[in-house]
Scaffold this active site. Structure first.
Site, PDB file in Angstrom:
ATOM      1  N   LYS A  79       4.465 -52.578-134.285  1.00 35.59           N
ATOM      2  CA  LYS A  79       5.354 -51.654-135.003  1.00 35.59           C
ATOM      3  C   LYS A  79       6.600 -51.479-134.142  1.00 35.59           C
ATOM      4  CE  LYS A  79       4.953 -47.446-137.796  1.00 35.59           C
ATOM      5  NZ  LYS A  79       5.447 -47.932-139.068  1.00 35.59           N
ATOM      6  N   GLU A 137       1.937 -57.297-147.379  1.00 35.76           N
ATOM      7  CA  GLU A 137       1.948 -55.831-147.497  1.00 35.76           C
ATOM      8  C   GLU A 137       3.267 -55.422-148.144  1.00 35.76           C
ATOM      9  OE1 GLU A 137       2.087 -53.931-143.634  1.00 35.76           O
ATOM     10  OE2 GLU A 137       3.291 -55.561-142.801  1.00 35.76           O
ATOM     11  N   ARG A 162      -2.330 -47.540-131.381  1.00 32.81           N
ATOM     12  CA  ARG A 162      -1.476 -48.601-131.930  1.00 32.81           C
ATOM     13  C   ARG A 162      -0.146 -48.655-131.205  1.00 32.81           C
ATOM     14  NH1 ARG A 162      -0.459 -48.444-138.282  1.00 32.81           N
ATOM     15  NH2 ARG A 162       1.011 -46.824-137.680  1.00 32.81           N
TER      16      ARG A 162
HETATM   17  N1  PXG Z   1       2.983 -51.526-143.285  1.00 37.10           N
HETATM   18  C1  PXG Z   1       4.166 -51.286-142.706  1.00 37.10           C
HETATM   19  C2  PXG Z   1       5.123 -52.386-142.526  1.00 37.10           C
HETATM   20  C3  PXG Z   1       4.479 -49.991-142.283  1.00 37.10           C
HETATM   21  O1  PXG Z   1       5.650 -49.730-141.698  1.00 37.10           O
HETATM   22  C4  PXG Z   1       2.313 -49.261-143.108  1.00 37.10           C
HETATM   23  C5  PXG Z   1       2.061 -50.568-143.488  1.00 37.10           C
HETATM   24  C6  PXG Z   1       1.252 -48.228-143.294  1.00 37.10           C
HETATM   25  O2  PXG Z   1       0.679 -47.875-142.038  1.00 37.10           O
HETATM   26  P1  PXG Z   1       0.106 -46.425-141.759  1.00 37.10           P
HETATM   27  O3  PXG Z   1      -0.394 -46.494-140.380  1.00 37.10           O
HETATM   28  O4  PXG Z   1       1.243 -45.452-141.945  1.00 37.10           O
HETATM   29  O5  PXG Z   1      -0.977 -46.208-142.750  1.00 37.10           O
HETATM   30  C7  PXG Z   1       3.535 -48.956-142.491  1.00 37.10           C
HETATM   31  C8  PXG Z   1       3.835 -47.551-142.059  1.00 37.10           C
HETATM   32  C9  PXG Z   1       9.049 -44.339-142.440  1.00 37.10           C
HETATM   33  C10 PXG Z   1       7.599 -44.539-142.255  1.00 37.10           C
HETATM   34  O6  PXG Z   1       9.564 -43.310-142.030  1.00 37.10           O
HETATM   35  C11 PXG Z   1       7.059 -45.802-142.229  1.00 37.10           C
HETATM   36  C12 PXG Z   1       5.700 -45.967-142.050  1.00 37.10           C
HETATM   37  C13 PXG Z   1       4.891 -44.870-141.907  1.00 37.10           C
HETATM   38  C14 PXG Z   1       5.449 -43.607-141.925  1.00 37.10           C
HETATM   39  C15 PXG Z   1       6.817 -43.436-142.105  1.00 37.10           C
HETATM   40  O7  PXG Z   1       9.704 -45.225-142.981  1.00 37.10           O
HETATM   41  N2  PXG Z   1       5.203 -47.236-142.056  1.00 37.10           N
END
Ligand code: PXG
Length: 287
Positions: free
Chosen positions: A151, A184, A52
């Protein structure tokens, strides 16, 4: 314990790990990142996160100066060096330092940064009882402007929604897309259960394709739970029997109240609890 922070192949202590004030990651949010988890010294779904990262970079024409294999090895080495059994990993690639001006052609030397730190988790009671969220008035970025599949280092869209839910005393916010459909949450994907069927918005609803979301979809399919990716409205969430969020930090966590409406009977439902346990075990390598 002192931390070992990786920057472009070298290790620095916390106070010495610095980047230029001319880095376009700082000046414009021009860069990409990943958040990963370490369980029992092992990085969960490392390959998926790295894939990703490179896809996000490709979408913004950022050439990462190391191969996928080198990046994987760098994450593994940094995790080992920091010696934490369970941890959070922040992997960042910035556009690098340049002149004051948007043009990425005026930058060179992208910065690859890997930070390993302790993970801050939601208190246990939320995993037991679920949590309350609100719908934010801030909509998710229009995919034609800045696609949420990227991201990127510009998280202001999510931060604005996060401020709204904090103001309302909640830990997460549901974000709708430009069509008014469910997208989301600020750092989590969302699922609902209705009439025994598990539903989540499709990628083209304008969402990040979560690694946890993928894992939960696989677990649901393997368990024979009827499942579909389907456009959802806020009404669908209001009348759902169950609702939960997925994310690297949260894992799987029930949502039991939204916009002052109880979801189902206001308790984490059976499919949510089942998938929460299944994901918990998967992440920790428990059979
Ligand atoms: N949507 C958004 C907008 C995110 O930022 C997810 C869904 C979930 O994705 P994953 O791949 O984690 O299942 C995210 C993930 C942080 C932090 O420190 C943010 C995320 C993941 C881990 C830590 O704010 N975002």
């Amino acid at each position: 314990m002192s931390s070992h922070i990786y920057i472009n192949g070298e290790y620095f202590s916390k106070d010495k790990a610095v980047v230029s004030v001319f880095d376009h990651g700082l000046l414009y949010g021009d860069g990409v990142f990943e958040g990963l988890r370490v369980y029992g010294k092992k990085v969960f779904r490392l390959k998926d996160h790295i894939k990703r990262l490179y896809e996000s970079a490709k979408a913004i024409c950022l050439r990462i100066p190391v191969s996928v294999e080198e990046m994987e090895a760098a994450v593994i080495k940094t995790v080992a060096k920091n010696g934490l059994e369970n941890a959070y990993v922040r992997l960042i690639v910035t556009r690098g330092a340049g002149t004051l001006g948007l043009d990425p052609a005026r930058t060179d030397n992208p910065q690859i940064i890997i930070i390993v730190d302790k993970i801050a988790l939601y208190p246990d009671e939320y995993y037991e009882n679920g949590l309350e969220i609100i719908t934010s008035s801030t909509i998710r970025n229009h995919p034609g402007a800045l696609n949420p599949r990227i991201k990127s280092l510009n998280y202001l869209n999510n931060i604005l929604a996060k401020m709204e839910c904090s103001q309302a005393g909640c830990l997460e916010a549901l974000m709708l897309n430009h069509k008014g459909e469910v997208a989301e949450c600020t750092a989590d994907n969302i699922f609902i259960v209705r009439n025994g069927k598990l539903l989540t918005p499709p990628t083209d609803a304008g969402i990040l394709e979560g690694v946890t979301r993928d894992a939960v979809m696989e677990l649901a399919i393997a368990a024979g739970i009827p499942f579909a990716e389907q456009a959802l409205t806020r009404h669908d969430v209001y009348v759902a029997d169950e609702c939960f969020m997925t994310g690297t930090a949260a894992e799987v966590i029930a949502v039991v109240r939204i916009d002052n409406r109880e979801i189902g009977d206001g308790r984490p439902g059976p499919i949510t609890r089942d998938l929460k346990d299944k994901f918990y075990n998967l992440a920790r390598g428990i059979e």
